[in-house]
Design a protein around this motif. Structure first.
Motif, mmCIF file in Angstrom:
data_model
loop_
_atom_site.group_PDB
_atom_site.id
_atom_site.type_symbol
_atom_site.label_atom_id
_atom_site.label_comp_id
_atom_site.label_asym_id
_atom_site.label_seq_id
_atom_site.Cartn_x
_atom_site.Cartn_y
_atom_site.Cartn_z
ATOM 1 N N ASN A 128 36.439 -7.096 15.773
ATOM 2 C CA ASN A 128 35.190 -7.809 15.893
ATOM 3 C C ASN A 128 33.910 -7.492 15.153
ATOM 4 O OD1 ASN A 128 36.286 -9.741 17.686
ATOM 5 N ND2 ASN A 128 35.874 -8.545 19.506
ATOM 6 N N GLN A 129 34.258 -6.617 14.071
ATOM 7 C CA GLN A 129 33.137 -6.082 13.227
ATOM 8 C C GLN A 129 33.327 -6.139 11.708
ATOM 9 O OE1 GLN A 129 32.573 -2.076 14.481
ATOM 10 N NE2 GLN A 129 30.162 -2.362 14.808
ATOM 11 N N VAL A 130 34.553 -5.901 11.142
ATOM 12 C CA VAL A 130 34.861 -5.811 9.785
ATOM 13 C C VAL A 130 35.591 -6.823 9.169
ATOM 14 C CG1 VAL A 130 35.805 -4.198 8.062
ATOM 15 C CG2 VAL A 130 34.351 -3.511 9.881
ATOM 16 N N LEU A 131 35.186 -7.574 8.071
ATOM 17 C CA LEU A 131 36.045 -8.173 7.491
ATOM 18 C C LEU A 131 36.564 -7.741 5.926
ATOM 19 C CD1 LEU A 131 33.719 -11.394 8.140
ATOM 20 C CD2 LEU A 131 36.349 -11.398 8.677
ATOM 21 N N THR A 132 37.581 -7.919 5.775
ATOM 22 C CA THR A 132 38.115 -7.420 4.359
ATOM 23 C C THR A 132 39.182 -8.313 3.955
ATOM 24 O OG1 THR A 132 40.154 -6.485 5.289
ATOM 25 C CG2 THR A 132 38.095 -4.973 5.114
ATOM 26 N N GLY A 133 39.130 -8.723 2.603
ATOM 27 C CA GLY A 133 39.980 -9.637 1.926
ATOM 28 C C GLY A 133 39.851 -10.088 0.394
ATOM 29 N N TRP A 134 40.125 -11.322 0.250
ATOM 30 C CA TRP A 134 40.074 -11.524 -1.318
ATOM 31 C C TRP A 134 39.313 -13.073 -1.385
ATOM 32 C CZ3 TRP A 134 42.130 -16.081 -2.512
ATOM 33 C CH2 TRP A 134 43.057 -16.818 -1.690
ATOM 34 N N TYR A 135 39.005 -13.386 -2.657
ATOM 35 C CA TYR A 135 38.476 -14.605 -2.980
ATOM 36 C C TYR A 135 38.873 -14.983 -4.401
ATOM 37 C CZ TYR A 135 35.212 -12.131 -6.242
ATOM 38 O OH TYR A 135 34.811 -11.209 -7.372
ATOM 39 N N ALA A 136 38.958 -16.256 -4.752
ATOM 40 C CA ALA A 136 39.378 -16.506 -6.208
ATOM 41 C C ALA A 136 38.508 -17.904 -6.605
ATOM 42 C CB ALA A 136 40.949 -16.855 -6.283
ATOM 43 N N ALA A 137 38.190 -18.224 -7.655
ATOM 44 C CA ALA A 137 37.583 -19.477 -8.025
ATOM 45 C C ALA A 137 38.746 -20.548 -7.914
ATOM 46 C CB ALA A 137 36.970 -19.364 -9.600
ATOM 47 N N ASN A 138 37.987 -21.563 -7.544
ATOM 48 C CA ASN A 138 38.826 -22.919 -7.328
ATOM 49 C C ASN A 138 39.008 -23.637 -8.839
ATOM 50 O OD1 ASN A 138 39.061 -22.404 -4.571
ATOM 51 N ND2 ASN A 138 37.713 -24.184 -4.296
ATOM 52 N N GLU A 139 38.107 -23.207 -9.656
ATOM 53 C CA GLU A 139 38.057 -24.176 -10.977
ATOM 54 C C GLU A 139 38.967 -23.458 -11.937
ATOM 55 O OE1 GLU A 139 33.757 -25.248 -11.439
ATOM 56 O OE2 GLU A 139 33.462 -24.674 -9.408
#
Length: 203
Positions: A128-139
């Motif tokens: 309930n405190q930390v978010l970890t992860g990835w992102y990538a452009a849609n274009e």
């Protein structure tokens, strides 16, 4: 259970009919469950839990208290283009399914000419405190992708601060501060505070 079904369905923006279709039951049954008139059989409860992205324990309201972050947020990112710092602020939507959070930018934070782009990602919500992860452009023309770390500043999920690391316009490995708030003003204020605090600490 009735409150959990009703609350979680609303958080996900689902109608009773949407939930009924996703769980393979009649919409009248969903109305009865939410009114507390009936309890679903185990097989139906499992289908409803899957449709709502929660565990059976959570559906039965027996799981530890969880911060719910599903909804519309504003995200601010510290980035650089041609060596010049820019702060991009954009609306994002988050959809929480248990410990997993799907996130998507709904508008660019900067114009395309300034390097703004739309992106999606996935985050794991820890304790309930930390978010970890990835992102990538849609274009397709934008190669930006990387990782995110965000820390929930308030127990009720009002704002987050953290950092991103990834491929950017100026370099293959870039990093900058990141903040999120329930309003644009909250996110931008958190970014201003974060940069000011770090600059003061570096002196």
């Amino acid at each position: 259970m009735s409150d959990v079904i009703r609350r979680r369905r609303a958080d996900l923006g689902m109608s009773q009919s949407d939930l009924a279709r996703a769980a393979g039951v009649d919409a009248r049954q969903i109305r009865r469950y939410e009114a507390g008139e009936q309890q679903p059989l185990l097989s139906v409860a499992i289908a409803i839990a899957d449709a709502l992205g929660v565990s059976i324990s959570e559906l039965a309201d027996r799981a530890p208290s969880r911060v719910t972050i599903t909804g519309d947020w504003w995200a601010s990112w510290q980035t650089w283009r041609d060596g010049e710092q820019k702060i991009a602020t954009q609306p994002v939507h988050m959809r929480q399914e248990g410990d997993m959070v799907h996130i998507a930018a709904t508008q660019r934070g900067l114009s395309a000419e300034q390097g703004g782009y739309l992106w999606t990602g996935e985050l794991r919500f820890w304790d309930n405190q930390v978010l970890t992860g990835w992102y990538a452009a849609n274009e397709g023309s934008v190669r930006s992708k990387g990782t995110m770390y965000l820390y929930m500043k308030h127990a009720h999920g009002l704002s987050m601060v953290g950092r991103w690391v990834g491929l950017g316009y100026d370099d293959e490995i870039m990093s900058g501060w990141a903040t999120m708030g329930k309003s644009r003003e909250d996110s931008e204020q958190a970014m201003d505070d974060l940069i000011r605090e770090r600059e003061a600490a570096a002196r």
